[in-house]
Design a protein around this motif. Structure first.
Motif, PDB file in Angstrom:
ATOM      1  N   SER A   1      -6.494  28.269   1.438  1.00 54.31           N
ATOM      2  CA  SER A   1      -6.499  28.014   2.878  1.00 54.31           C
ATOM      3  C   SER A   1      -5.384  27.023   3.143  1.00 54.31           C
ATOM      4  CB  SER A   1      -7.838  27.419   3.313  1.00 54.31           C
ATOM      5  OG  SER A   1      -8.066  26.183   2.680  1.00 54.31           O
ATOM      6  N   TYR A   2      -4.789  27.153   4.294  1.00 51.38           N
ATOM      7  CA  TYR A   2      -3.760  26.171   4.661  1.00 51.38           C
ATOM      8  C   TYR A   2      -3.909  25.799   6.135  1.00 51.38           C
ATOM      9  CZ  TYR A   2       0.469  23.688   5.654  1.00 51.38           C
ATOM     10  OH  TYR A   2       1.334  22.708   6.059  1.00 51.38           O
ATOM     11  N   TYR A   3      -4.198  24.543   6.363  1.00 56.29           N
ATOM     12  CA  TYR A   3      -4.264  24.028   7.731  1.00 56.29           C
ATOM     13  C   TYR A   3      -3.250  22.918   7.941  1.00 56.29           C
ATOM     14  CZ  TYR A   3      -8.535  26.692   8.029  1.00 56.29           C
ATOM     15  OH  TYR A   3      -9.433  27.727   8.019  1.00 56.29           O
ATOM     16  N   CYS A   4      -3.017  22.135   6.891  1.00 57.10           N
ATOM     17  CA  CYS A   4      -2.134  20.979   7.057  1.00 57.10           C
ATOM     18  C   CYS A   4      -1.661  20.494   5.693  1.00 57.10           C
ATOM     19  CB  CYS A   4      -2.886  19.843   7.748  1.00 57.10           C
ATOM     20  SG  CYS A   4      -4.523  19.543   7.096  1.00 57.10           S
ATOM     21  N   SER A   5      -0.568  19.756   5.711  1.00 55.08           N
ATOM     22  CA  SER A   5      -0.172  19.024   4.515  1.00 55.08           C
ATOM     23  C   SER A   5      -0.945  17.701   4.541  1.00 55.08           C
ATOM     24  CB  SER A   5       1.326  18.758   4.549  1.00 55.08           C
ATOM     25  OG  SER A   5       1.690  18.208   5.807  1.00 55.08           O
ATOM     26  N   ARG A   6      -0.864  16.930   3.462  1.00 54.55           N
ATOM     27  CA  ARG A   6      -1.594  15.661   3.409  1.00 54.55           C
ATOM     28  C   ARG A   6      -0.627  14.587   2.938  1.00 54.55           C
ATOM     29  NH1 ARG A   6      -6.612  18.178   3.451  1.00 54.55           N
ATOM     30  NH2 ARG A   6      -6.532  20.281   2.594  1.00 54.55           N
ATOM     31  N   THR A   7      -0.680  13.432   3.550  1.00 59.22           N
ATOM     32  CA  THR A   7       0.271  12.377   3.210  1.00 59.22           C
ATOM     33  C   THR A   7      -0.459  11.228   2.509  1.00 59.22           C
ATOM     34  OG1 THR A   7       1.588  13.019   5.110  1.00 59.22           O
ATOM     35  CG2 THR A   7       1.993  10.827   4.219  1.00 59.22           C
ATOM     36  N   VAL A   8       0.128  10.750   1.417  1.00 60.59           N
ATOM     37  CA  VAL A   8      -0.545   9.717   0.622  1.00 60.59           C
ATOM     38  C   VAL A   8       0.427   8.611   0.239  1.00 60.59           C
ATOM     39  CG1 VAL A   8      -2.293  11.269  -0.334  1.00 60.59           C
ATOM     40  CG2 VAL A   8      -0.118  11.023  -1.517  1.00 60.59           C
ATOM     41  N   SER A   9      -0.138   7.489  -0.160  1.00 63.32           N
ATOM     42  CA  SER A   9       0.687   6.376  -0.609  1.00 63.32           C
ATOM     43  C   SER A   9      -0.017   5.641  -1.740  1.00 63.32           C
ATOM     44  CB  SER A   9       0.922   5.407   0.559  1.00 63.32           C
ATOM     45  OG  SER A   9       1.526   4.232   0.079  1.00 63.32           O
ATOM     46  N   ALA A  10       0.787   5.023  -2.598  1.00 60.25           N
ATOM     47  CA  ALA A  10       0.209   4.234  -3.685  1.00 60.25           C
ATOM     48  C   ALA A  10      -0.098   2.821  -3.202  1.00 60.25           C
ATOM     49  CB  ALA A  10       1.199   4.170  -4.843  1.00 60.25           C
ATOM     50  N   TYR A  11       0.351   2.511  -2.021  1.00 64.43           N
ATOM     51  CA  TYR A  11       0.224   1.137  -1.518  1.00 64.43           C
ATOM     52  C   TYR A  11      -0.925   1.025  -0.529  1.00 64.43           C
ATOM     53  CZ  TYR A  11       4.793   0.786  -3.636  1.00 64.43           C
ATOM     54  OH  TYR A  11       5.825   0.827  -4.531  1.00 64.43           O
ATOM     55  N   ASP A  12      -1.610  -0.088  -0.632  1.00 66.93           N
ATOM     56  CA  ASP A  12      -2.747  -0.307   0.236  1.00 66.93           C
ATOM     57  C   ASP A  12      -2.264  -0.986   1.520  1.00 66.93           C
ATOM     58  OD1 ASP A  12      -5.285  -0.285   1.050  1.00 66.93           O
ATOM     59  OD2 ASP A  12      -5.952  -1.994  -0.171  1.00 66.93           O
ATOM     60  N   GLU A  13      -1.651  -0.227   2.371  1.00 72.12           N
ATOM     61  CA  GLU A  13      -1.129  -0.806   3.608  1.00 72.12           C
ATOM     62  C   GLU A  13      -1.918  -0.256   4.781  1.00 72.12           C
ATOM     63  OE1 GLU A  13       3.086  -0.081   3.241  1.00 72.12           O
ATOM     64  OE2 GLU A  13       3.205  -1.439   1.531  1.00 72.12           O
ATOM     65  N   ASP A  14      -1.583  -0.749   5.947  1.00 74.43           N
ATOM     66  CA  ASP A  14      -2.390  -0.400   7.101  1.00 74.43           C
ATOM     67  C   ASP A  14      -1.893   0.894   7.753  1.00 74.43           C
ATOM     68  OD1 ASP A  14      -4.389  -0.763   8.833  1.00 74.43           O
ATOM     69  OD2 ASP A  14      -3.316  -2.174  10.142  1.00 74.43           O
ATOM     70  N   TYR A  15      -2.266   2.022   7.168  1.00 73.79           N
ATOM     71  CA  TYR A  15      -1.782   3.303   7.679  1.00 73.79           C
ATOM     72  C   TYR A  15      -2.776   3.898   8.674  1.00 73.79           C
ATOM     73  CZ  TYR A  15       1.116   3.115   3.444  1.00 73.79           C
ATOM     74  OH  TYR A  15       1.988   2.747   2.457  1.00 73.79           O
ATOM     75  N   ALA A  16      -2.251   4.643   9.638  1.00 74.71           N
ATOM     76  CA  ALA A  16      -3.138   5.396  10.526  1.00 74.71           C
ATOM     77  C   ALA A  16      -3.686   6.592   9.746  1.00 74.71           C
ATOM     78  CB  ALA A  16      -2.356   5.876  11.740  1.00 74.71           C
ATOM     79  N   GLU A  17      -4.860   7.049  10.130  1.00 72.99           N
ATOM     80  CA  GLU A  17      -5.526   8.093   9.364  1.00 72.99           C
ATOM     81  C   GLU A  17      -5.413   9.461  10.047  1.00 72.99           C
ATOM     82  OE1 GLU A  17      -9.899   8.034   8.855  1.00 72.99           O
ATOM     83  OE2 GLU A  17      -9.410   6.921   7.035  1.00 72.99           O
ATOM     84  N   ALA A  18      -5.307  10.503   9.239  1.00 74.37           N
ATOM     85  CA  ALA A  18      -5.378  11.872   9.771  1.00 74.37           C
ATOM     86  C   ALA A  18      -6.579  12.542   9.119  1.00 74.37           C
ATOM     87  CB  ALA A  18      -4.112  12.642   9.420  1.00 74.37           C
ATOM     88  N   THR A  19      -7.226  13.443   9.856  1.00 76.45           N
ATOM     89  CA  THR A  19      -8.291  14.213   9.211  1.00 76.45           C
ATOM     90  C   THR A  19      -7.672  15.520   8.709  1.00 76.45           C
ATOM     91  OG1 THR A  19      -8.874  14.934  11.420  1.00 76.45           O
ATOM     92  CG2 THR A  19     -10.323  13.338  10.399  1.00 76.45           C
ATOM     93  N   GLY A  20      -8.472  16.350   8.124  1.00 83.67           N
ATOM     94  CA  GLY A  20      -7.973  17.626   7.594  1.00 83.67           C
ATOM     95  C   GLY A  20      -9.187  18.328   7.070  1.00 83.67           C
ATOM     96  N   ASN A  21      -9.020  19.578   6.540  1.00 85.11           N
ATOM     97  CA  ASN A  21     -10.264  20.247   6.206  1.00 85.11           C
ATOM     98  C   ASN A  21     -11.048  19.518   5.117  1.00 85.11           C
ATOM     99  OD1 ASN A  21      -8.038  21.348   4.907  1.00 85.11           O
ATOM    100  ND2 ASN A  21      -9.163  23.158   4.253  1.00 85.11           N
ATOM    101  N   LEU A  22     -12.015  18.815   5.593  1.00 85.63           N
ATOM    102  CA  LEU A  22     -13.040  18.113   4.827  1.00 85.63           C
ATOM    103  C   LEU A  22     -12.557  16.917   3.999  1.00 85.63           C
ATOM    104  CD1 LEU A  22     -15.097  21.313   3.929  1.00 85.63           C
ATOM    105  CD2 LEU A  22     -15.707  19.635   5.645  1.00 85.63           C
ATOM    106  N   PHE A  23     -11.249  16.589   4.045  1.00 89.45           N
ATOM    107  CA  PHE A  23     -10.888  15.284   3.510  1.00 89.45           C
ATOM    108  C   PHE A  23      -9.736  14.646   4.278  1.00 89.45           C
ATOM    109  CE2 PHE A  23      -7.705  16.859   0.279  1.00 89.45           C
ATOM    110  CZ  PHE A  23      -8.098  18.182   0.184  1.00 89.45           C
ATOM    111  N   LYS A  24      -9.713  13.332   4.200  1.00 84.88           N
ATOM    112  CA  LYS A  24      -8.784  12.566   5.041  1.00 84.88           C
ATOM    113  C   LYS A  24      -7.495  12.219   4.307  1.00 84.88           C
ATOM    114  CE  LYS A  24     -12.167  10.169   7.905  1.00 84.88           C
ATOM    115  NZ  LYS A  24     -13.461  10.652   7.480  1.00 84.88           N
ATOM    116  N   SER A  25      -6.437  11.917   5.083  1.00 92.11           N
ATOM    117  CA  SER A  25      -5.218  11.398   4.468  1.00 92.11           C
ATOM    118  C   SER A  25      -4.532  10.478   5.481  1.00 92.11           C
ATOM    119  CB  SER A  25      -4.304  12.537   4.016  1.00 92.11           C
ATOM    120  OG  SER A  25      -3.843  13.279   5.115  1.00 92.11           O
ATOM    121  N   ILE A  26      -3.314  10.064   5.133  1.00 90.30           N
ATOM    122  CA  ILE A  26      -2.574   9.181   6.029  1.00 90.30           C
ATOM    123  C   ILE A  26      -1.904  10.016   7.112  1.00 90.30           C
ATOM    124  CG2 ILE A  26      -0.555   7.657   6.154  1.00 90.30           C
ATOM    125  CD1 ILE A  26      -1.191   6.783   3.290  1.00 90.30           C
TER     126      ILE A  26
END
Ligand code: BGP
Length: 474
Positions: free
Chosen positions: A309-334
């Motif tokens: 299935s493809y709905y969206c790409s997912r964005t991630v970071s190794a750093y614990d910074e204050d990123y805004a969140e995006a949802t996606g099919n059943l799991f979240k990313s930046i």
């Protein structure tokens, strides 16, 4: 190279989100019947809130869904008029075995799907059938605790064998387990797992994953034995991970997160556990228990094609910074600042589909199949009864262009494309009806009101032309 002449244009649904009729003709309860609409849905889906009894305080949208159980002939007629080449659907395990492992299958359930497959075939539509789309019989959750228990393998394989035998010659394309990696994110939805305080969640989940992987390989074996023409696919909740920045640690994080999801598909396509997974299990002391013969079963029965299935790409970071969140099919990313989002916060990224196709094809060198893609959006019916969903046409057009480029420019081997929720159905993540994906509208709202009347949307007529021109007319 253009799209194949026999490219499988189609649409997708799943029993738990479309059929309803959950008490009809001897059907037993399944895990997704216990997912209410509203705020508790996510916790129940994760397996932290034990809800094995239906509770009158909740509204269960899957009980009626869009009542395809009773509308299927009319719905198939509408799909045929759209010119669909394939229709992806799932069999409800508990229509066939109400308790998941009954000594005899339920003939009413078998007959029901037989009528559907015959009606599809008569209209030149190839069924593409998912054996388990978020579907774990409640009786087996009570008996075994779901997929954490190895005995689930026999129950699943017996179910698979029963339907593969019965529908031999009617169905050729099979998917073993929908979005198998969702087990990591929604363990109750994916595996019927419910956790107690003190449970080692990761260990239990990966043991369940091992059982599913062995069961999937055995189902593939049985499918090939029953009919050598059968083609069996695995199914991934897709969407590659992007590094938030070009800092090397972010890039590495993206690779590691991709591995985390592709682990399942690596096993199903390659036939063995990838080294990064074995290392992780060893490090975290969560290596699943393998029984003698498991390795050979996996090795000897890889899938024929890889679906996702493809709905969206997912964005991630190794750093614990204050990123805004995006949802996606059943799991979240930046939240990726370069992409627009749907009303539900899923980021729209057609080019990400081309990247995913490249990545998956390079990794597996097997034919690919996009079995879900679509836009969840609110629709309005005009006073004269029309739905002008240009936004959905736009979204779909861009994604089709992206996969055409992957085929025509990059040389990816793609078997077909089935849009998600070809007909409006209830949302897996929220239980809403208002999050509509269909090219066919269904008159029903979030509270269960409405006539269930079907109305083709503007996108319906647009997609019909796309199919008729094999994707030339977008
Ligand atoms: C996938 C599921 C589907 C479907 C889709 C859209 O994860 O396989 O069952 O529902 O996503 O998600 P949602 O319904 O949450 O919008």
């Amino acid at each position: 190279m253009a799209l194949r002449k026999d490219f499988l244009w189609g649409g997708a649904t799943a029993a738990n989100q479309a059929e309803g009729g959950i008490f009809e003709a001897g059907r037993g309860l399944t895990n997704t019947d216990l997912l209410p609409a509203g705020p508790d849905r996510a916790a129940i889906g994760f397996g932290t809130l034990d809800n094995l009894q239906r509770d009158p305080k909740y509204f269960y949208p899957g009980e009626v869904a869009v009542d395809m159980y009773h509308h299927y002939m009319d719905d198939i007629e509408l799909l045929a008029k759209m010119g669909l080449k394939t229709y992806r659907m799932s069999i409800s395990w508990t229509r066939i075995f109400p308790n998941g492992d009954d000594p005899e299958p339920n003939e009413d359930g078998l007959k029901y799907y037989e009528l559907i497959f015959k009606a599809l075939k008569d209209r030149g539509i190839e069924p593409l059938v998912t054996l388990a789309h978020f579907d774990v019989p409640v009786a087996l959750i009570k008996k075994y605790g779901g997929w954490r228990d190895r005995r689930m393998i026999d129950a699943y394989v017996n179910y698979a064998k029963t339907v593969l035998t019965r529908y031999r010659g009617l169905v050729k394309h099979w998917l073993t387990i929908n979005e198998i990696n969702i087990l990591l994110h929604q363990p109750f939805v994916g595996g019927g797992l419910i956790f107690k305080a003190g449970d080692n969640v990761e260990k239990i989940t990966y043991q369940a994953a091992h059982h599913q992987l062995v069961a999937s390989a055995l189902a593939t074996k049985v499918a090939h034995e029953i009919d050598p023409d059968n083609l069996v696919g695995c199914m991934l909740a897709g969407g590659s991970h992007y590094p938030y920045s070009c800092r090397p640690k972010d890039y590495l994080e993206a690779i590691l997160r991709d591995n985390g999801e592709y682990f399942f598909i690596d096993v199903q396509a390659w036939g063995y556990y990838p080294s990064y997974a074995l290392k992780k299990f060893e490090r975290e002391q969560i290596t699943p228990i393998f029984e003698a013969g498991d390795e050979a079963i996996l090795r000897e029965n890889p899938v024929d094609f890889v679906s996702f299935s493809y709905y969206c790409s997912r964005t991630v970071s190794a750093y614990d910074e204050d990123y805004a969140e995006a949802t996606g099919n059943l799991f979240k990313s930046i939240k990726n600042p370069n992409l627009p989002s749907t009303e539900w916060g899923w980021q729209i990224d057609p080019l990400g589909l081309r990247s995913s196709l490249n990545m998956l094809y390079n990794r597996y060198q097997k034919p690919l199949f996009i079995v879900e893609n679509g836009l969840g959006a609110k629709d309005e019916v005009t006073p004269d009864g029309q739905i002008n969903d240009d936004y959905r046409i736009d979204y779909t057009r861009q994604h089709i262009q992206a996969f055409k480029d992957a085929v025509e420019i990059d040389g990816v081997d793609l078997l077909g494309y089935t849009t998600w929720g070809i007909i409006d159905l209830i949302s897996a993540s929220t239980g809403q009806m208002s999050k509509r994906y269909g090219f066919i509208y269904v008159d029903r709202d979030d509270e269960g009101h409405g006539s269930l009347k079907r109305i083709p949307k503007k996108s319906y007529y647009w997609y019909k032309k796309v199919i008729a021109s094999n994707g030339d007319e977008l």
